[in-house]
Design an enzyme around this catalytic site. Sequence first.
Site, PDB file in Angstrom:
ATOM      1  N   GLY A 128       0.785  -1.238   0.000  1.00  0.00           N
ATOM      2  CA  GLY A 128       0.000   0.000   0.000  1.00  0.00           C
ATOM      3  C   GLY A 128       0.812   1.280   0.000  1.00  0.00           C
ATOM      4  N   GLN A 129       2.161   1.169  -0.045  1.00  0.00           N
ATOM      5  CA  GLN A 129       2.957   2.407  -0.079  1.00  0.00           C
ATOM      6  C   GLN A 129       2.617   3.173  -1.352  1.00  0.00           C
ATOM      7  OE1 GLN A 129       7.231   1.633   0.915  1.00  0.00           O
ATOM      8  NE2 GLN A 129       6.476  -0.396   1.451  1.00  0.00           N
ATOM      9  N   SER A 130       2.687   4.525  -1.273  1.00  0.00           N
ATOM     10  CA  SER A 130       2.153   5.313  -2.396  1.00  0.00           C
ATOM     11  C   SER A 130       2.795   4.933  -3.733  1.00  0.00           C
ATOM     12  CB  SER A 130       2.256   6.812  -2.124  1.00  0.00           C
ATOM     13  OG  SER A 130       3.576   7.109  -1.822  1.00  0.00           O
ATOM     14  N   GLY A 131       4.081   4.648  -3.743  1.00  0.00           N
ATOM     15  CA  GLY A 131       4.760   4.298  -4.993  1.00  0.00           C
ATOM     16  C   GLY A 131       4.353   2.933  -5.535  1.00  0.00           C
ATOM     17  N   LEU A 132       3.660   2.146  -4.739  1.00  0.00           N
ATOM     18  CA  LEU A 132       3.285   0.789  -5.174  1.00  0.00           C
ATOM     19  C   LEU A 132       1.817   0.701  -5.600  1.00  0.00           C
ATOM     20  CD1 LEU A 132       5.011  -1.270  -2.301  1.00  0.00           C
ATOM     21  CD2 LEU A 132       5.838  -0.952  -4.641  1.00  0.00           C
TER      22      LEU A 132
END
Length: 205
Positions: A77-81
């Site tokens: 769920g990290q923004s870059g993912l």
Amino acid sequence: MFSLFYGLWKYMFSKTEFHVLILGIDKAGKTTLLEKLKSQYSKLEGLPPDCIVPTVGLNIGRVEVSNTKLVFWDLGGQSGLRSIWEKYYEEAHAVIYVVDAACPSRFEDSKSALEKVLRHEDLQGAPLLILANKQDLAQAVTDEEVARYLDLKKLDERAYTFQAVSAYDGTGIKESVDWLVDVMERSKRTERLRARAGIGSSGPA
Ligand SMILES: Nc1nc2c(ncn2[C@@H]2O[C@H](COP(=O)(O)OP(=O)(O)OP(=O)(O)O)[C@@H](O)[C@H]2O)c(=O)[nH]1
Ligand SMILES: [Mg+2]
């Protein structure tokens, strides 16, 4: 001829399989939930929470609930993912969206990520289960409060519900899975995915 018999065999003897995407921003508790699902519904021991690290790729969990096979896809769920999420939309029967109910400072991020998910046409009609997670923590807000914070519009045409859970101690998980299985079995999207896979609702296509 073989494919006709194979289709008939598949229809009569194979259990229904549903693909469920577990989405939500980083640290919401998606992987902890997946491991809890595995330990509650399969013979496999799930990983203990202190061994779980932030997800970068995809975690898969397969469980059986009565006569139904559930395949869970847990993504990072990290923004870059988050741009990877949409690669899985087309094949998903339903979405579980996990919110950290004990962290109001991230509700805004959680809301905008969910709105983007719901706008995507590949997820049209997919039932949506929103989990207000971390209910074991004193500061966690209720599922009704999470619903108020998210203030989702245009959900009328899809089945959805909010549920208070703790991926940590298992509170609310059984009710959530029961709801999900029931709506997926009756959903138009399931009918569409079955038709595409050649398994019609009244027999093999
Ligand atoms: N108290 C409590 N902590 C939880 C619960 N669920 C998850 N956590 C904790 O929250 C943190 C993040 O959990 P993860 O399951 O890794 O979160 P995630 O959503 O998979 O995060 P990403 O993989 O980065 O997207 C960990 O420290 C977990 O132990 C819960 O129900 N209660
Ligand atoms: Mg994770």
